[in-house]
Design an enzyme around this catalytic site. Structure first.
Site, mmCIF file in Angstrom:
data_model
loop_
_atom_site.group_PDB
_atom_site.id
_atom_site.type_symbol
_atom_site.label_atom_id
_atom_site.label_comp_id
_atom_site.label_asym_id
_atom_site.label_seq_id
_atom_site.Cartn_x
_atom_site.Cartn_y
_atom_site.Cartn_z
ATOM 1 N N ASN A 1 -10.081 0.276 -0.102
ATOM 2 C CA ASN A 1 -8.623 0.284 -0.105
ATOM 3 C C ASN A 1 -8.140 -0.301 -1.437
ATOM 4 O OD1 ASN A 1 -5.906 -0.137 0.295
ATOM 5 N ND2 ASN A 1 -6.118 -1.082 2.315
ATOM 6 N N CYS B 1 0.818 -1.225 0.000
ATOM 7 C CA CYS B 1 0.000 0.000 0.000
ATOM 8 C C CYS B 1 0.847 1.269 0.000
ATOM 9 C CB CYS B 1 -0.951 0.007 1.186
ATOM 10 S SG CYS B 1 -2.128 -1.343 1.154
ATOM 11 N N HIS C 1 -3.281 7.435 2.779
ATOM 12 C CA HIS C 1 -3.704 6.141 2.215
ATOM 13 C C HIS C 1 -5.074 5.793 2.806
ATOM 14 C CE1 HIS C 1 -3.899 2.011 1.114
ATOM 15 N NE2 HIS C 1 -3.636 1.546 2.320
HETATM 16 O O1 UT7 Z 1 -3.769 -0.955 3.671
HETATM 17 C C1 UT7 Z 1 -2.821 -1.775 4.262
HETATM 18 C C2 UT7 Z 1 -2.915 -1.778 5.690
HETATM 19 N N1 UT7 Z 1 -4.175 -2.298 6.174
HETATM 20 C C3 UT7 Z 1 -4.811 -1.637 7.129
HETATM 21 O O2 UT7 Z 1 -4.411 -0.570 7.484
HETATM 22 C C4 UT7 Z 1 -5.998 -2.304 7.806
HETATM 23 C C5 UT7 Z 1 -5.846 -2.184 9.302
HETATM 24 N N2 UT7 Z 1 -6.858 -2.877 10.058
HETATM 25 C C6 UT7 Z 1 -8.147 -2.452 10.105
HETATM 26 O O3 UT7 Z 1 -8.517 -1.510 9.452
HETATM 27 C C7 UT7 Z 1 -9.100 -3.138 11.057
HETATM 28 O O4 UT7 Z 1 -8.364 -3.930 11.960
HETATM 29 C C8 UT7 Z 1 -10.155 -4.030 10.337
HETATM 30 C C9 UT7 Z 1 -11.105 -3.151 9.562
HETATM 31 C C10 UT7 Z 1 -9.467 -5.000 9.391
HETATM 32 C C11 UT7 Z 1 -10.946 -4.809 11.362
HETATM 33 O O5 UT7 Z 1 -11.541 -3.913 12.292
HETATM 34 P P1 UT7 Z 1 -11.382 -4.168 13.867
HETATM 35 O O6 UT7 Z 1 -12.112 -3.101 14.530
HETATM 36 O O7 UT7 Z 1 -9.921 -4.294 14.149
HETATM 37 O O8 UT7 Z 1 -12.159 -5.517 14.053
HETATM 38 P P2 UT7 Z 1 -11.638 -6.892 14.665
HETATM 39 O O9 UT7 Z 1 -10.758 -7.598 13.691
HETATM 40 O O10 UT7 Z 1 -11.109 -6.652 16.035
HETATM 41 O O11 UT7 Z 1 -13.003 -7.665 14.795
HETATM 42 C C12 UT7 Z 1 -14.014 -7.252 15.724
HETATM 43 C C13 UT7 Z 1 -15.215 -8.152 15.554
HETATM 44 C C14 UT7 Z 1 -14.867 -9.635 15.556
HETATM 45 O O12 UT7 Z 1 -15.925 -10.332 16.195
HETATM 46 P P3 UT7 Z 1 -15.768 -10.850 17.695
HETATM 47 O O13 UT7 Z 1 -14.582 -11.745 17.690
HETATM 48 O O14 UT7 Z 1 -15.567 -9.602 18.516
HETATM 49 O O15 UT7 Z 1 -17.055 -11.543 17.935
HETATM 50 C C15 UT7 Z 1 -14.851 -9.987 14.097
HETATM 51 O O16 UT7 Z 1 -15.151 -11.344 13.862
HETATM 52 O O17 UT7 Z 1 -15.811 -7.875 14.280
HETATM 53 C C16 UT7 Z 1 -15.971 -9.112 13.578
HETATM 54 N N3 UT7 Z 1 -15.857 -8.823 12.164
HETATM 55 C C17 UT7 Z 1 -16.895 -8.521 11.394
HETATM 56 N N4 UT7 Z 1 -18.214 -8.406 11.670
HETATM 57 C C18 UT7 Z 1 -19.028 -8.070 10.655
HETATM 58 C C19 UT7 Z 1 -14.725 -8.802 11.404
HETATM 59 N N5 UT7 Z 1 -15.023 -8.494 10.133
HETATM 60 C C20 UT7 Z 1 -16.376 -8.303 10.115
HETATM 61 C C21 UT7 Z 1 -17.278 -7.961 9.075
HETATM 62 N N6 UT7 Z 1 -18.579 -7.865 9.403
HETATM 63 N N7 UT7 Z 1 -16.872 -7.732 7.817
#
Ligand code: UT7
Length: 329
Positions: free
Chosen positions: A286, A116, A256
């Site tokens: 993204n 990225c 980004h």
């Molecule tokens: O561009 C290159 C670099 N990439 C980035 O900068 C991305 C960086 N990371 C992020 O933007 C975030 O970490 C994500 C958007 C990928 C994820 O968001 P988060 O707030 O960190 O969520 P999480 O992974 O901690 O998940 C929280 C909850 C989980 O459920 P439980 O375990 O709390 O029950 C996930 O299973 O959200 C759940 N979850 C979803 N729920 C509905 C994860 N993806 C989804 C989804 N829809 N698409």
């Protein structure tokens, strides 16, 4: 003799027509518009549907627009840099494919892979080539077909990514404009948190790698998020401090587009007013190396000569950094 600066003199862009919105995604996997909007800030993303069309298809469309808008002709280009993680082939390079399709015959072309962060790395490289005096017309692309490496059964990654391409033309100038400074970094320790596990030389494609979905993006979201916040905000603030730039001096901040919450952290660190922060994540998601040039393409008409612009990115590797640019037209 006055110092040669590398200035952007033209812009082109392309996003595919097909819109995959959160509603449609919700029919494909267990997710919702509410979750994606509040956690990431994305409403829809573009997907390239043309059969047998790779990243070069979009890069070529972007460059055709650039050529149509400027008086520059393909035969005048002497260097092509393509920042991409989704080259049409492992080899030849996307730059070679693009050169052939555009009829560019007098240029060196190669790809840069910094995920990225690819566009800011490529732009900094272009600036060095220009400042050396040896290259005069450089095309710098950020182009990605992220849908080609996305597993549409994985709700933790599929909502995040989209396809698109942007390109800038970089030329020499003796005015105090163009790429003024950049800070770029790599921390290989972050590699394991965000990767494509198979298809490279360590784990070539096999039936097993396909069964394990190792040809699509693997991401430990929270680890990446934490580092993205710290490093993008840090690099943006550092490049401003290093060059004695205050938030008032910055006309545009172009981060980004990975997550609106990461962008917010960069805005807080730099103090740049939200009205001067370029955000289009809700429309395109993204697009990896393409997010920043697509932002430049969309906002080109708002920029004024001499505007101070900060570009900042974070990506797999980990790679990250910031570029200070003075707009040239
Ligand atoms: O561009 C290159 C670099 N990439 C980035 O900068 C991305 C960086 N990371 C992020 O933007 C975030 O970490 C994500 C958007 C990928 C994820 O968001 P988060 O707030 O960190 O969520 P999480 O992974 O901690 O998940 C929280 C909850 C989980 O459920 P439980 O375990 O709390 O029950 C996930 O299973 O959200 C759940 N979850 C979803 N729920 C509905 C994860 N993806 C989804 C989804 N829809 N698409």
């Amino acid at each position: 003799m006055s110092k040669i600066h590398a200035v952007i003199t033209g812009v082109g862009g392309y996003v595919p027509e097909y819109i995959l919105d959160n509603q449609e995604l919700s029919t494909m996997m267990d997710t919702s518009d509410e979750w994606i909007t509040t956690r990431v800030g994305i409403k829809e993303r573009r997907i390239l549907k043309e059969s047998n069309a790779g990243t070069s298809y979009m890069a070529v469309k972007a460059a055709e627009e650039l050529f149509a808008k400027t008086s520059v002709k393909p035969e005048e280009i002497d260097l092509i840099l393509v920042a991409t993680t989704t080259s049409d082939y492992i080899f030849p390079s996307c730059a070679s494919v693009v050169a052939e399709k555009l009829g560019i015959k007098n240029a060196l072309g190669f790809d840069l892979q910094a995920a990225c962060s690819g566009f800011i790395v490529a732009l900094t490289n272009a600036a060095s080539f220009i400042e050396s005096g040896r290259y005069k017309k450089v095309l710098v692309f950020g182009a990605e077909k992220m849908s080609s490496i996305t597993n549409y059964e994985d709700r933790t990654t599929a909502p995040l990514f989209g396809d698109g391409a942007g390109v800038v033309l970089v030329e020499p100038s003796t005015d105090e404009l163009g790429v003024m400074d950049s800070l770029l970094y790599t921390d290989g320790g972050g590699g394991k948190h965000l990767m494509l596990k198979a298809g490279g030389s360590a784990h070539p494609a096999s039936y097993e790698t396909i069964d394990r979905h190792e040809h699509s993006i693997y991401q430990e979201g929270q680890a990446v998020f934490k580092h993205a916040v710290t490093n993008m905000a840090g690099a943006s603030g550092d490049i401003m401090d290093k060059n004695n730039l205050t938030s008032e001096d910055i006309n545009w901040l172009i981060p980004h587009q990975a997550n609106l919450r990461i962008i917010d952290a960069v805005v807080n660190r730099t103090g740049v007013d939200y009205s001067r922060v370029i955000i289009n994540i809700e429309k395109y998601g993204n697009t990896s190396a393409a997010t920043i040039p697509i932002c430049i393409w969309e906002y080109e008409k708002k920029f004024k000569k001499g505007d101070n612009i900060i570009l900042t990115a974070f990506g797999a590797g980990f790679t990250w950094g910031a570029v200070w640019l003075k707009w040239a037209y």
